[in-house]
Design a protein around this motif. Structure first.
Motif, PDB file in Angstrom:
ATOM      1  N   CYS A 210      11.022 -59.402-122.205  1.00 49.79           N
ATOM      2  CA  CYS A 210      11.358 -60.114-120.820  1.00 49.79           C
ATOM      3  C   CYS A 210      12.453 -58.752-120.090  1.00 49.79           C
ATOM      4  O   CYS A 210      13.022 -58.167-120.838  1.00 49.79           O
ATOM      5  CB  CYS A 210      12.308 -61.133-120.910  1.00 49.79           C
ATOM      6  N   ASP A 211      11.940 -58.408-118.819  1.00 51.72           N
ATOM      7  CA  ASP A 211      12.862 -57.326-118.197  1.00 51.72           C
ATOM      8  C   ASP A 211      13.677 -57.797-116.821  1.00 51.72           C
ATOM      9  O   ASP A 211      14.095 -57.237-116.034  1.00 51.72           O
ATOM     10  CB  ASP A 211      12.046 -56.074-117.715  1.00 51.72           C
ATOM     11  N   GLY A 212      13.558 -59.260-116.968  1.00 51.66           N
ATOM     12  CA  GLY A 212      14.326 -60.002-115.949  1.00 51.66           C
ATOM     13  C   GLY A 212      13.415 -60.274-114.675  1.00 51.66           C
ATOM     14  O   GLY A 212      14.025 -60.913-113.745  1.00 51.66           O
ATOM     15  N   SER A 213      12.106 -59.778-114.613  1.00 53.62           N
ATOM     16  CA  SER A 213      11.369 -60.148-113.457  1.00 53.62           C
ATOM     17  C   SER A 213      11.137 -61.469-113.158  1.00 53.62           C
ATOM     18  O   SER A 213      10.838 -62.006-112.031  1.00 53.62           O
ATOM     19  CB  SER A 213      10.034 -59.488-113.669  1.00 53.62           C
ATOM     20  N   HIS A 214      11.210 -62.529-114.059  1.00 50.33           N
ATOM     21  CA  HIS A 214      11.240 -63.867-113.970  1.00 50.33           C
ATOM     22  C   HIS A 214      11.970 -64.389-112.971  1.00 50.33           C
ATOM     23  O   HIS A 214      12.004 -65.506-112.435  1.00 50.33           O
ATOM     24  CB  HIS A 214      11.217 -64.470-115.145  1.00 50.33           C
ATOM     25  N   ASN A 215      13.219 -64.037-112.897  1.00 52.89           N
ATOM     26  CA  ASN A 215      14.170 -64.548-111.926  1.00 52.89           C
ATOM     27  C   ASN A 215      14.195 -63.717-110.574  1.00 52.89           C
ATOM     28  O   ASN A 215      14.518 -62.697-110.459  1.00 52.89           O
ATOM     29  CB  ASN A 215      15.752 -63.843-112.617  1.00 52.89           C
ATOM     30  N   PRO A 216      14.125 -64.382-109.419  1.00 51.14           N
ATOM     31  CA  PRO A 216      13.760 -64.029-108.207  1.00 51.14           C
ATOM     32  C   PRO A 216      15.146 -63.502-107.768  1.00 51.14           C
ATOM     33  O   PRO A 216      15.127 -62.882-106.723  1.00 51.14           O
ATOM     34  CB  PRO A 216      13.597 -65.415-107.183  1.00 51.14           C
ATOM     35  N   ARG A 217      16.386 -63.630-108.405  1.00 49.22           N
ATOM     36  CA  ARG A 217      17.604 -63.304-107.871  1.00 49.22           C
ATOM     37  C   ARG A 217      17.459 -61.649-108.159  1.00 49.22           C
ATOM     38  O   ARG A 217      18.563 -61.059-107.390  1.00 49.22           O
ATOM     39  CB  ARG A 217      18.883 -63.844-108.825  1.00 49.22           C
TER      40      ARG A 217
END
Ligand code: FES
Length: 92
Positions: free
Chosen positions: A63-70
């Motif tokens: 996970c690189d954080g791309s799942h979070n639209p924020r």
């Protein structure tokens, strides 16, 4: 609010894991025997990792954080949205 979260798993040292990349394996994050997009991951040391569950990471299988639209927002936009989420919990 975004409900997608990565898989948080501990991988053992010296083991090779087959990681599901098709998004349909019931054994996710690990690939089933018939997974059409299994990713082979050899792990050198015991470690806690965050594995992508959304398929958007540029650092697969992690996970690189791309799942979070924020992640695409400015700091002030993210703070405003988080504040609204928090206030929403108190208004219920
Ligand atoms: S779950 Fe975080 S980038 Fe996919």
């Amino acid at each position: 609010m975004n409900d997608i979260t990565p898989y948080v798993v501990t991988l053992n040292a010296g083991q090779t894991y087959q990681i599901c990349q098709c998004g349909r394996c019931s054994s996710a994050p690990f690939a089933a025997d018939n997974c059409p997009k299994a990713f082979s991951l050899h792990n050198r040391q015991k470690q806690l990792v965050w594995l992508c569950s959304c398929g958007r990471s540029a650092a697969m299988p992690y996970c690189d954080g791309s799942h979070n639209p924020r992640n695409e927002m400015t700091v002030w936009g993210a703070l405003r949205e988080m504040t609204q989420d928090l206030l929403g919990h108190f208004r219920k």
